[in-house]
Design a protein around this motif. Structure first.
Motif, mmCIF file in Angstrom:
data_model
loop_
_atom_site.group_PDB
_atom_site.id
_atom_site.type_symbol
_atom_site.label_atom_id
_atom_site.label_comp_id
_atom_site.label_asym_id
_atom_site.label_seq_id
_atom_site.Cartn_x
_atom_site.Cartn_y
_atom_site.Cartn_z
ATOM 1 N N ARG A 111 0.832 -1.203 0.000
ATOM 2 C CA ARG A 111 0.000 0.000 0.000
ATOM 3 C C ARG A 111 0.866 1.251 0.000
ATOM 4 N N GLN A 112 0.485 2.183 -0.817
ATOM 5 C CA GLN A 112 1.260 3.416 -0.951
ATOM 6 C C GLN A 112 0.722 4.483 -0.001
ATOM 7 N N PRO A 113 1.583 5.092 0.826
ATOM 8 C CA PRO A 113 1.115 6.151 1.726
ATOM 9 C C PRO A 113 0.854 7.439 0.956
ATOM 10 N N SER A 114 -0.095 8.204 1.443
ATOM 11 C CA SER A 114 -0.398 9.507 0.833
ATOM 12 C C SER A 114 -0.528 10.549 1.940
ATOM 13 N N ASP A 115 -0.554 11.810 1.540
ATOM 14 C CA ASP A 115 -0.669 12.924 2.502
ATOM 15 C C ASP A 115 0.340 12.772 3.637
ATOM 16 N N VAL A 116 1.554 12.482 3.263
ATOM 17 C CA VAL A 116 2.603 12.239 4.267
ATOM 18 C C VAL A 116 3.070 13.548 4.884
ATOM 19 N N GLU A 117 3.183 13.551 6.193
ATOM 20 C CA GLU A 117 3.713 14.703 6.932
ATOM 21 C C GLU A 117 4.785 14.200 7.889
ATOM 22 N N ILE A 118 5.993 14.728 7.759
ATOM 23 C CA ILE A 118 7.104 14.303 8.607
ATOM 24 C C ILE A 118 7.565 15.476 9.461
ATOM 25 N N ALA A 119 7.612 15.273 10.750
ATOM 26 C CA ALA A 119 8.107 16.297 11.681
ATOM 27 C C ALA A 119 9.388 15.778 12.309
ATOM 28 N N LYS A 120 10.517 16.389 11.977
ATOM 29 C CA LYS A 120 11.806 15.926 12.486
ATOM 30 C C LYS A 120 11.815 15.953 14.008
ATOM 31 N N GLY A 121 12.188 14.828 14.580
ATOM 32 C CA GLY A 121 12.275 14.737 16.027
ATOM 33 C C GLY A 121 10.980 14.343 16.697
ATOM 34 N N ASN A 122 9.881 14.266 15.935
ATOM 35 C CA ASN A 122 8.585 13.922 16.521
ATOM 36 C C ASN A 122 7.993 12.651 15.935
ATOM 37 N N GLY A 123 7.837 12.615 14.612
ATOM 38 C CA GLY A 123 7.227 11.437 14.018
ATOM 39 C C GLY A 123 6.743 11.675 12.610
ATOM 40 N N ILE A 124 5.848 10.797 12.159
ATOM 41 C CA ILE A 124 5.334 10.848 10.796
ATOM 42 C C ILE A 124 3.828 10.608 10.815
ATOM 43 N N LYS A 125 3.122 11.246 9.893
ATOM 44 C CA LYS A 125 1.687 11.013 9.700
ATOM 45 C C LYS A 125 1.485 10.662 8.241
ATOM 46 N N ALA A 126 0.669 9.656 7.975
ATOM 47 C CA ALA A 126 0.416 9.245 6.600
ATOM 48 C C ALA A 126 -0.964 8.610 6.511
ATOM 49 N N VAL A 127 -1.545 8.698 5.332
ATOM 50 C CA VAL A 127 -2.843 8.072 5.074
ATOM 51 C C VAL A 127 -2.603 6.815 4.252
ATOM 52 N N ILE A 128 -3.134 5.686 4.766
ATOM 53 C CA ILE A 128 -3.021 4.408 4.060
ATOM 54 C C ILE A 128 -4.420 3.836 3.885
ATOM 55 N N GLU A 129 -4.811 3.738 2.615
ATOM 56 C CA GLU A 129 -6.152 3.246 2.261
ATOM 57 C C GLU A 129 -7.246 3.983 3.027
ATOM 58 N N GLY A 130 -7.115 5.305 3.057
ATOM 59 C CA GLY A 130 -8.143 6.137 3.662
ATOM 60 C C GLY A 130 -8.059 6.272 5.166
ATOM 61 N N GLU A 131 -7.130 5.565 5.809
ATOM 62 C CA GLU A 131 -6.995 5.618 7.260
ATOM 63 C C GLU A 131 -5.744 6.406 7.643
ATOM 64 N N THR A 132 -5.900 7.383 8.525
ATOM 65 C CA THR A 132 -4.780 8.236 8.929
ATOM 66 C C THR A 132 -4.021 7.598 10.088
ATOM 67 N N TRP A 133 -2.713 7.433 9.872
ATOM 68 C CA TRP A 133 -1.845 6.852 10.898
ATOM 69 C C TRP A 133 -0.854 7.906 11.385
ATOM 70 N N ALA A 134 -0.715 7.993 12.706
ATOM 71 C CA ALA A 134 0.293 8.859 13.322
ATOM 72 C C ALA A 134 1.273 7.958 14.071
ATOM 73 N N ILE A 135 2.555 8.109 13.777
ATOM 74 C CA ILE A 135 3.582 7.247 14.359
ATOM 75 C C ILE A 135 4.678 8.152 14.922
ATOM 76 N N GLY A 136 4.955 8.044 16.220
ATOM 77 C CA GLY A 136 5.987 8.908 16.783
ATOM 78 C C GLY A 136 6.002 8.890 18.296
ATOM 79 N N ASN A 137 6.462 10.006 18.876
ATOM 80 C CA ASN A 137 6.596 10.089 20.334
ATOM 81 C C ASN A 137 5.331 10.638 20.988
ATOM 82 N N ARG A 138 5.391 10.837 22.283
ATOM 83 C CA ARG A 138 4.218 11.321 23.026
ATOM 84 C C ARG A 138 3.754 12.685 22.525
ATOM 85 N N LYS A 139 4.727 13.558 22.254
ATOM 86 C CA LYS A 139 4.371 14.891 21.776
ATOM 87 C C LYS A 139 3.607 14.813 20.464
ATOM 88 N N TRP A 140 4.032 13.925 19.592
ATOM 89 C CA TRP A 140 3.369 13.763 18.290
ATOM 90 C C TRP A 140 1.948 13.236 18.468
#
Length: 457
Positions: A186-215
């Protein structure tokens, strides 16, 4: 890697790291270029001597004329002119710098110029990044805790999101999925990367946030007491806890650990023995893991959960307190702090292009004992340079006194003058063999690290 590269949308992201470099882009060519640039770069002392010579030479010419007018002795005048020549003084600094840089290059330490050598000799505070610097830079997934879904499905979703990330933790998650033979289709879309915090991406219509507590907080994800307790337990064991959320719900925690370098503790001790007063660690990692590593290595003070901008602010704060600061890092997130320090050092073995190009010193084999050698070498080089300058000035003063009292004549004056130049060169050459027994331990590792495709300068 076959499964990974089979997906056409992944080829662009993965091929960048696997391309082979040729010609001027190879690591070996870059090393040669860096050494040549370093030898051309002038120390402040060298610049001063050259400026001094531009005034000194005309002054000696004028004094020679005065000597002739008073003595009417052409031989005495010519002898005065020859022995007063600043040749030995002018070369006293550059020969030491070139010899010192040459020693460093053979030891796998690229010091980018004489000015860097002088600054490095004055360092009294060293700041380390943690991951890839104090640790080996080869993190591994140690545990996966999944909520509301299967463990392998969670890992698959996270790897599909992280495949576009260049962060070492993101790459670790992807590698773990590949090691387990999972299909990343599956290809991620609407990717947002915050250095030092994490990454956000949409996979098949579902938004995933991956990172630390602050993120998680930024994306309104609530971390329950149960999840937080599990994450803290993992962190106290030395792991980095990565939270994963779909929408606003926590779906799992991935624990990642990186082993501390075997030579780290001993290198820090030797740095303190060689005049470094304070050792600091700046990291974006959590407080529990950072404090455990700091205690294990004997680090004086640790600052955790920092963004790249926070690291720069800490460096500036230490400089404002009067410290001469060296920053040692390896990642793209460390580049701003490396640039802000009095001397920036990059780890060559695991370092990124940005870190190595920004740094003043590159440890080609990526070993911390090379840092100790660099600090000791810089002090030895500056000491050698001062010896040469003192010797050159002393010889000129003695010769001038001898000429004016008619105890030294043209032939003997020229012989002593040229001999002083040779002695200065010989003294500088001693630096080439400085710490030869230690250098031999790293030479083979430096050469292996310098192969094309391993080090990107």
């Amino acid at each position: 890697m076959t499964r990974y590269l089979a997906e056409p949308w992944l080829i662009m992201d993965t091929s960048r790291s696997s391309l082979k470099k040729v010609g001027e882009d190879t690591a070996f060519a870059k090393i040669i270029e860096l050494v040549e640039e370093a030898q051309e770069s002038k120390a402040k002392t060298q610049k001063f001597l050259e400026k001094f010579a531009s005034f000194y030479t005309p002054a000696i010419l004028a004094l020679s004329v005065i000597v002739f007018l008073f003595t009417r002795n052409i031989e005495l005048t010519l002898t005065f002119l020859v022995v007063a020549c600043p040749g030995a003084l002018v070369i006293s600094a550059p020969v030491s710098i070139v010899a010192g840089i040459g020693n460093g290059a053979k030891s796998g330490v690229l010091i980018k110029g004489g000015e860097t050598m002088e600054h490095l000799s004055k360092i009294n505070a060293v700041v380390f990044d943690k991951t890839g610097t104090l640790t080996k830079g080869r993190p591994e997934v140690t545990a996966i805790k999944a909520y509301r879904m299967e463990e392998e499905l969670l890992l698959t979703r996270l790897a599909e999101a992280e495949v576009v990330s260049e962060h070492h933790l993101g790459r670790t998650i992807v590698q773990e999925a590949l090691n387990r033979g999972l299909s990343l289709v599956r290809q991620p879309s609407d990717v947002e990367i915050a250095k030092g915090n994490g990454i956000k991406a949409v996979i098949e219509g579902e938004t995933w946030a991956i990172g630390n507590r602050k993120w998680m907080g930024i994306h309104s994800v609530r971390i329950t007491d149960e999840v937080d307790a599990y994450a803290i337990e993992q962190e106290k064991q030395g792991n980095t806890a990565i939270f994963a959320a779909a929408g606003t719900d926590i779906m799992g925690v991935i624990s990642i650990a990186d082993q501390v370098r075997a030579e780290a503790r001993e290198s820090i001790r030797r740095l303190k023995d060689n005049g470094v007063k304070q050792i600091y660690m700046l990291t974006g990692d959590n407080r529990h893991t950072a404090e455990k590593v700091a205690k294990q290595l004997g680090i004086d003070q640790v600052f955790s959960e920092l963004l790249p901008a926070d690291k720069v602010a800490k460096i500036k704060e230490l400089k404002a307190l009067g410290h001469k600061v060296a920053m040692v890092g390896d990642g793209i997130n460390d580049a701003p702090a490396i640039a802000a320090a009095d001397v920036g050092l990059a780890m060559g073995g695991t370092g990124t292009d940005a870190a190595m190009e920004t740094a003043d010193v590159v440890l080609m084999a990526g070993k911390l004992d090379q840092l100790v050698h660099a600090c000791k070498l810089s002090k030895a080089t500056v000491r050698n340079m001062k010896q040469n300058m003192f010797f050159a000035v002393s010889v000129v003063m003695i010769l001038l006194a001898g000429v004016l009292t008619e105890h030294i004549f043209l032939a003997s004056g020229m012989f002593i003058h040229e001999l002083s130049v040779l002695l200065i060169i010989v003294n500088a050459i001693r630096l080439v063999g400085y710490n030869r027994h230690q250098r031999g331990d790293h030479r083979h590792e430096s050469m292996r690290s310098a192969r094309p495709g391993r080090i990107k300068c």
